[in-house]
Design an enzyme around this catalytic site. Structure first.
Site, PDB file in Angstrom:
ATOM      1  CB  THR A  18      -0.917   0.013   1.248  1.00 31.17           C
ATOM      2  OG1 THR A  18      -1.609  -1.229   1.341  1.00 31.17           O
ATOM      3  CG2 THR A  18      -1.932   1.122   1.178  1.00 31.17           C
ATOM      4  NE  ARG A  22       5.081   0.847   5.149  1.00 31.56           N
ATOM      5  CZ  ARG A  22       3.995   1.532   5.470  1.00 31.56           C
ATOM      6  NH1 ARG A  22       3.041   0.959   6.171  1.00 31.56           N
ATOM      7  NH2 ARG A  22       3.876   2.787   5.110  1.00 31.56           N
ATOM      8  CB  SER A 113       3.829   3.715   8.421  1.00 29.34           C
ATOM      9  OG  SER A 113       2.751   4.488   8.834  1.00 29.34           O
ATOM     10  CG  HIS A 114       0.997   1.841  11.159  1.00 31.22           C
ATOM     11  ND1 HIS A 114       1.117   2.185   9.830  1.00 31.22           N
ATOM     12  CD2 HIS A 114       0.434   0.613  11.175  1.00 31.22           C
ATOM     13  CE1 HIS A 114       0.624   1.226   9.078  1.00 31.22           C
ATOM     14  NE2 HIS A 114       0.198   0.254   9.869  1.00 31.22           N
ATOM     15  CG  ASP A 277       2.165   7.419  11.709  1.00 30.39           C
ATOM     16  OD1 ASP A 277       2.397   8.634  11.620  1.00 30.39           O
ATOM     17  OD2 ASP A 277       2.186   6.652  10.726  1.00 30.39           O
ATOM     18  CG  ASP A 281       1.957   9.048   7.305  1.00 36.86           C
ATOM     19  OD1 ASP A 281       1.870   8.453   8.402  1.00 36.86           O
ATOM     20  OD2 ASP A 281       2.195   8.466   6.219  1.00 36.86           O
ATOM     21  CB  THR A 344      -7.039   1.439   0.924  1.00 35.29           C
ATOM     22  OG1 THR A 344      -8.347   1.300   1.474  1.00 35.29           O
ATOM     23  CG2 THR A 344      -6.049   1.621   2.051  1.00 35.29           C
ATOM     24  CD  GLU A 364      -9.689   2.806   7.189  1.00 37.78           C
ATOM     25  OE1 GLU A 364      -9.538   2.508   8.387  1.00 37.78           O
ATOM     26  OE2 GLU A 364      -8.886   2.498   6.280  1.00 37.78           O
ATOM     27  CB  SER A 365      -5.950   3.884   7.811  1.00 39.46           C
ATOM     28  OG  SER A 365      -5.670   4.696   6.678  1.00 39.46           O
ATOM     29  CE  LYS A 376      -1.502   7.900   6.441  1.00 39.50           C
ATOM     30  NZ  LYS A 376      -0.862   7.116   5.368  1.00 39.50           N
ATOM     31  NE  ARG A 496      -6.007  -2.419   7.378  1.00 37.35           N
ATOM     32  CZ  ARG A 496      -5.100  -2.546   8.345  1.00 37.35           C
ATOM     33  NH1 ARG A 496      -5.469  -2.977   9.534  1.00 37.35           N
ATOM     34  NH2 ARG A 496      -3.826  -2.266   8.126  1.00 37.35           N
TER      35      ARG A 496
HETATM   36  C1  G16 Z   1      -0.626   3.464   4.442  1.00 35.40           C
HETATM   37  C2  G16 Z   1      -1.180   4.247   3.292  1.00 35.40           C
HETATM   38  C3  G16 Z   1      -2.596   4.650   3.594  1.00 35.40           C
HETATM   39  C4  G16 Z   1      -3.431   3.433   3.948  1.00 35.40           C
HETATM   40  C5  G16 Z   1      -2.779   2.702   5.105  1.00 35.40           C
HETATM   41  C6  G16 Z   1      -3.475   1.406   5.484  1.00 35.40           C
HETATM   42  O1  G16 Z   1      -0.519   4.293   5.554  1.00 35.40           O
HETATM   43  O2  G16 Z   1      -0.422   5.399   3.042  1.00 35.40           O
HETATM   44  O3  G16 Z   1      -3.095   5.309   2.497  1.00 35.40           O
HETATM   45  O4  G16 Z   1      -4.713   3.810   4.304  1.00 35.40           O
HETATM   46  O5  G16 Z   1      -1.463   2.380   4.749  1.00 35.40           O
HETATM   47  O6  G16 Z   1      -3.270   0.478   4.511  1.00 35.40           O
HETATM   48  P1  G16 Z   1      -3.634  -1.046   4.710  1.00 35.40           P
HETATM   49  O7  G16 Z   1      -5.095  -1.058   5.098  1.00 35.40           O
HETATM   50  O8  G16 Z   1      -3.376  -1.632   3.371  1.00 35.40           O
HETATM   51  O9  G16 Z   1      -2.796  -1.608   5.819  1.00 35.40           O
HETATM   52  P2  G16 Z   1       0.830   4.389   6.355  1.00 35.40           P
HETATM   53  O10 G16 Z   1       0.544   5.352   7.460  1.00 35.40           O
HETATM   54  O11 G16 Z   1       1.110   2.990   6.817  1.00 35.40           O
HETATM   55  O12 G16 Z   1       1.837   4.883   5.364  1.00 35.40           O
END
Ligand code: G16
Length: 543
Positions: A18, A22, A113-114, A277, A281, A344, A364-365, A376, A496
């Site tokens: 996404t 990672r 990210s998170h 996070d 973002d 997404t 929503e995330s 974001k 999810r």
């Molecule tokens: C990333 C993407 C977001 C997405 C999120 C969740 O966020 O940038 O646009 O909504 O992943 O993705 P998934 O549902 O596929 O886990 P981040 O903050 O991880 O970069």
């Protein structure tokens, strides 16, 4: 200085998800693994000789080592300059800001990210284009294709570059410029929001607590909230970025940001709480003893946008990801502006923003942002809320309840089943897709299924098509259940389930979301045969 060409063999698993590639740290530490992916990026983007690149990350374990590898490879691949954040730090939105401000040939952001960090935690890498946004699907697919055919990469045999002092260093023909990671971003925030009004709110006894979760936003929050806006120093907690995030899981939700949640729901709670996070973002917004659902947060920011100086001229449009609730659609309708529904992933918003079709985007995330950058932006959302609170002088809860009274409430929740076997997760998705015909028209108590599909999207700007973006079960009364497999996890699969129903009756707005959605939750479990297939009777995380 001599460019060294290193022979390598391809890895087969370098497909970006996404948001970039990672993997666990040990995967990235395999000989040539990082180098192969970086060379695949450089071969794909074909930067002109002497181009400028931005480089930085969220400070997690392996950030500094990876930056040294990438700097040497950038020099060997003909870049003229790399702007790198001091200490290797750049939040994702700050990287986007720097790319745009200095009009570079994009940037490389190091983050998972998170996801947790540390020697056994996660690491990640992604390329953002010259608009500051995540590479489009076309580009990430080309990077993946290249990675499967790579036979060599280029690097320089030179000493590491000092990253902890501002200034310039020569690396072969290339200049490495260590920049302040906060300054450009803070200046941008000051141009968008009414800092005087927020300063006066904070000096009048309004108390805030921001949890940086030992991740990248600590230095940004200190500079903006404390130094520029005058909040007391203890308004920012866990403000020092640590390579393992203090052993935490830097995901700003009710489960993982529990330290903040306990404060905001506890005795003598502050008026406002927020968290961001790993890479800065995402955002979570809380009032005293009150959680603001991210979908509602997007709708509320849209409805109140004109209170912030940077948005006084109004919004061109709004975009939300498909699983995000339809609360923002109602605001868009009232404002007479379009609302786009995308798959997404923030990368799907880029074209809409570049074409001037939307100003605000949200997911929503826990992601909200605008066209000020192409990512974001966690602190931006916090400042937007503070601007609204400074203008309206009501509590967070009162503002949200007024919003529901005006637009109706979209009850919303997401249930995550993390770390489940991939086969079982794929089995659930297949079962659902195979059931479209029998589910269509089916009656579940008072709810009837209107339509089932696997969401597809045609980009209105470039016409590109993305299919297989999540199973939707849409009911006649507007309720929805969505099933999707996460594209950001690194172990097994994460399923999810997104649940939504609309309630216009203000007399029912006090209900707890889980209570209001109980019927839909039951239907979701029944049609997916979840308990039988994955052997779990409770989600890992509910938001
Ligand atoms: C990333 C993407 C977001 C997405 C999120 C969740 O966020 O940038 O646009 O909504 O992943 O993705 P998934 O549902 O596929 O886990 P981040 O903050 O991880 O970069």
């Amino acid at each position: 200085m001599q460019v060294r060409t290193v022979a390598t063999t391809p890895f087969t698993d370098q497909k970006p998800g996404t948001s970039g590639l990672r993997k666990r740290v040990p995967a990235f530490k395999q000989p040539h693994y990082l180098e192969n992916f970086v060379q695949s990026i450089f071969d794909t983007i074909k930067a002109p000789a002497g181009a400028t690149l931005v480089l930085g990350g969220d400070g997690r374990y392996y950030n500094r080592e990876a930056i040294q590898v990438i700097l040497k490879m950038a020099a060997a691949n003909g870049f003229g300059r790399v702007l790198v954040g001091k200490g290797g730090i750049l939040s994702t939105p700050a990287a986007s800001c720097v790319i745009r401000k200095y009009q570079t040939h994009g940037g490389i952001i190091l983050s998972a990210s998170h996801n947790p960090g540390g020697p056994d935690g996660d690491f990640g890498i992604k390329y953002n284009g010259g608009n500051g946004g995540p590479a489009t699907e076309g580009v990430t697919e080309a990077i993946f294709a290249r990675s499967k055919a790579l036979a060599e990469y280029r690097t320089l045999d030179v000493a590491d570059v000092a990253l902890d002092e501002l200034g310039e260093t020569a690396l072969g023909q290339m200049t490495v410029q260590v920049i302040d990671p906060v300054a450009d971003y803070a200046e941008l925030m000051e141009s968008l929001f009414d800092f005087d009004a927020i300063r006066s709110l904070l000096s009048g006894g309004f108390r805030i607590k921001f949890d940086a979760m030992h991740a990248v936003t600590g230095p940004y929050a200190r500079e903006i909230l404390v130094n520029r806006l005058g909040a007391p120093a203890d308004s920012v907690m866990n403000a020092v970025p640590l390579p393992d995030f203090g052993n935490g899981h830097p995901d700003p939700n009710l489960t993982y940001a529990h330290e903040l949640v306990e404060i905001v729901y506890g005795k003598d709670a502050p008026d406002f709480g927020a968290a961001s996070d790993g890479d800065g973002d995402r955002n979570m917004i809380l009032g005293r003893g009150f959680f603001v659902n991210p979908s509602d947060s997007l709708a509320l920011i849209a409805a109140n946008a004109k209170l912030a100086p940077g948005y006084r001229q109004g919004l061109a449009g709004i975009a939300r990801s498909m699983p995000t609730s339809e609360a923002a659609d109602r605001v868009a309708e009232a404002l007479g502006i379009p609302c786009y529904e995308t798959p997404t992933g923030w990368k799907f918003f880029g074209n809409l923003m570049d074409a001037g079709k939307v100003t605000l985007c949200g997911e929503e995330s826990f992601g909200t942002g605008s066209d000020h950058v192409r990512e974001k932006d966690g602190l931006w959302a916090v400042l937007f809320w503070l601007n609204i609170l400074a203008a309206r002088r009501q509590s967070v809860e009162a503002i949200v309840r007024e919003h529901w009274a005006k637009y109706g409430r979209n009850f919303y929740s997401r249930h995550d089943y993390e770390g489940i076997p991939t086969d079982a997760a794929n089995g659930v998705m297949k079962l659902l897709k195979d059931s479209f015909a029998s589910l269509t028209g089916a009656q579940f108590g008072h709810l009837q299924v209107k339509l089932c599909d696997d969401f597809g999207y045609t980009d209105p700007v470039d016409g590109s098509v993305s299919t297989g973006q999540g199973v939707r079960i849409l009911f006649v009364d507007g309720s929805r259940i969505v099933f999707r497999l996460s594209g950001t996890g690194t172990e097994g699969a994460t399923l999810r389930i997104y649940l939504e129903s609309y309630e216009p009756d203000v007399g029912k707005h006090h209900l707890d979301a889980q209570e209001a959605l109980a019927t839909l939750i039951g239907i979701a479990l029944q049609v997916s045969e979840l308990k039988q297939r994955i052997g779990r009777d409770k989600p890992t995380v509910i938001t």
